[in-house]
Motif scaffolding. Structure first.
Motif, mmCIF file in Angstrom:
data_model
loop_
_atom_site.group_PDB
_atom_site.id
_atom_site.type_symbol
_atom_site.label_atom_id
_atom_site.label_comp_id
_atom_site.label_asym_id
_atom_site.label_seq_id
_atom_site.Cartn_x
_atom_site.Cartn_y
_atom_site.Cartn_z
ATOM 1 N N MET A 34 -0.309 -3.829 3.829
ATOM 2 C CA MET A 34 0.730 -2.800 3.779
ATOM 3 C C MET A 34 0.250 -1.593 4.582
ATOM 4 S SD MET A 34 2.984 -4.182 1.702
ATOM 5 C CE MET A 34 4.010 -2.922 0.990
ATOM 6 N N CYS A 36 1.389 1.896 4.796
ATOM 7 C CA CYS A 36 2.287 2.864 4.154
ATOM 8 C C CYS A 36 2.293 4.159 4.944
ATOM 9 C CB CYS A 36 1.845 3.125 2.717
ATOM 10 S SG CYS A 36 1.934 1.650 1.695
ATOM 11 N N VAL A 129 12.106 -1.921 6.383
ATOM 12 C CA VAL A 129 12.109 -2.088 4.928
ATOM 13 C C VAL A 129 13.079 -1.107 4.268
ATOM 14 C CG1 VAL A 129 10.700 -1.887 2.841
ATOM 15 C CG2 VAL A 129 9.768 -2.999 4.875
ATOM 16 N N VAL A 138 11.109 -5.758 -0.466
ATOM 17 C CA VAL A 138 9.953 -6.315 0.231
ATOM 18 C C VAL A 138 9.036 -7.095 -0.704
ATOM 19 C CG1 VAL A 138 8.371 -4.352 0.113
ATOM 20 C CG2 VAL A 138 8.319 -5.851 2.085
ATOM 21 N N VAL A 156 3.193 -5.195 6.831
ATOM 22 C CA VAL A 156 4.459 -4.582 6.445
ATOM 23 C C VAL A 156 4.358 -3.087 6.695
ATOM 24 C CG1 VAL A 156 6.095 -4.181 4.576
ATOM 25 C CG2 VAL A 156 4.800 -6.328 4.651
ATOM 26 N N TYR A 158 5.673 0.173 5.758
ATOM 27 C CA TYR A 158 6.347 0.516 4.509
ATOM 28 C C TYR A 158 6.522 2.023 4.332
ATOM 29 C CZ TYR A 158 7.685 0.031 -0.363
ATOM 30 O OH TYR A 158 8.379 0.051 -1.542
ATOM 31 N N VAL A 167 4.606 -1.255 -5.249
ATOM 32 C CA VAL A 167 5.165 -0.590 -4.083
ATOM 33 C C VAL A 167 6.262 0.365 -4.556
ATOM 34 C CG1 VAL A 167 4.610 -2.346 -2.361
ATOM 35 C CG2 VAL A 167 6.706 -2.562 -3.668
ATOM 36 N N LEU A 169 9.224 2.469 -2.816
ATOM 37 C CA LEU A 169 9.987 2.761 -1.613
ATOM 38 C C LEU A 169 10.365 4.232 -1.570
ATOM 39 C CD1 LEU A 169 11.214 1.488 0.927
ATOM 40 C CD2 LEU A 169 13.299 1.086 -0.394
#
Length: 185
Positions: A34, A36, A129, A138, A156, A158, A167, A169
């Motif tokens: 991930m 982020c 995403v 996701v 990903v 994110y 996770v 969002l």
């Protein structure tokens, strides 16, 4: 914490690293990472993706998918894309969402991502995403992908946070458990 451009530069270097490509150091876990970032950095991330996709000097084979674009393709195949505005106006958002969720499944997304012969230096990069929410989550998609894409790393991008268990969002919504991935940067 470093700024988004420094983090993106580190990501570019990392996806080309042989240890990353082979999943070395993951203790036999799936190679899902991930990346982020703060939601307000979305435009910088999109620009970065475009640069990566056009970079002829990458030491990896980048397979890039925007989940929102896949979603639009799925809607088009179901002959519903042009009808969405009218359907929402007549029947409401809840009806529309229920209808779309019946065919925009994790399996449908995973099937759209299948491609020919995989190479040892392939990297599957997932973006969009936030754009595809709430039609695809996701954490659900990654459950599906870890079976069909277990031989290549998945990254990903994110817009939110991942604490190793959940996770979140946009750093706002209720956390969804997903413990199989690793923070990449």
């Amino acid at each position: 914490m470093s700024n988004i451009y420094e983090k993106l530069d580190r990501l570019k270097n990392l996806i080309q690293d042989q240890d990353f490509l082979t999943g070395r150091g993951l203790s036999n876990e799936v190679n899902i990472r991930m990346f982020c970032y703060e939601p307000e950095d979305e435009m910088a991330v999109r620009h970065f993706i475009g640069q990566l996709e056009n970079d002829k000097n990458l030491n990896c084979n980048l397979i890039s998918y925007n989940l929102y674009h896949l979603f639009l393709d799925i809607c088009e195949e179901k002959n519903i894309l042009a009808k969405i505005p009218e359907m929402e106006e007549k029947r409401g958002s809840d009806f529309l969402q229920d209808r779309i969720l019946k065919f925009s499944t994790t399996k449908a997304f995973a099937e759209k991502m299948q491609y020919g012969q995989r190479k040892s230096n392939d990297v599957l990069l997932l973006a969009g995403v936030g754009e595809v929410y709430p039609f695809m989550r996701v954490h659900s998609l990654l459950e599906e992908l870890q079976v069909g894409f277990d031989d290549i790393p998945i990254v990903v991008l994110y817009p939110g946070s991942f604490n190793g268990r959940s996770v979140v969002l946009f750093n706002e919504f209720t956390p969804n458990d997903y413990y199989r991935a690793f923070n990449i940067i």
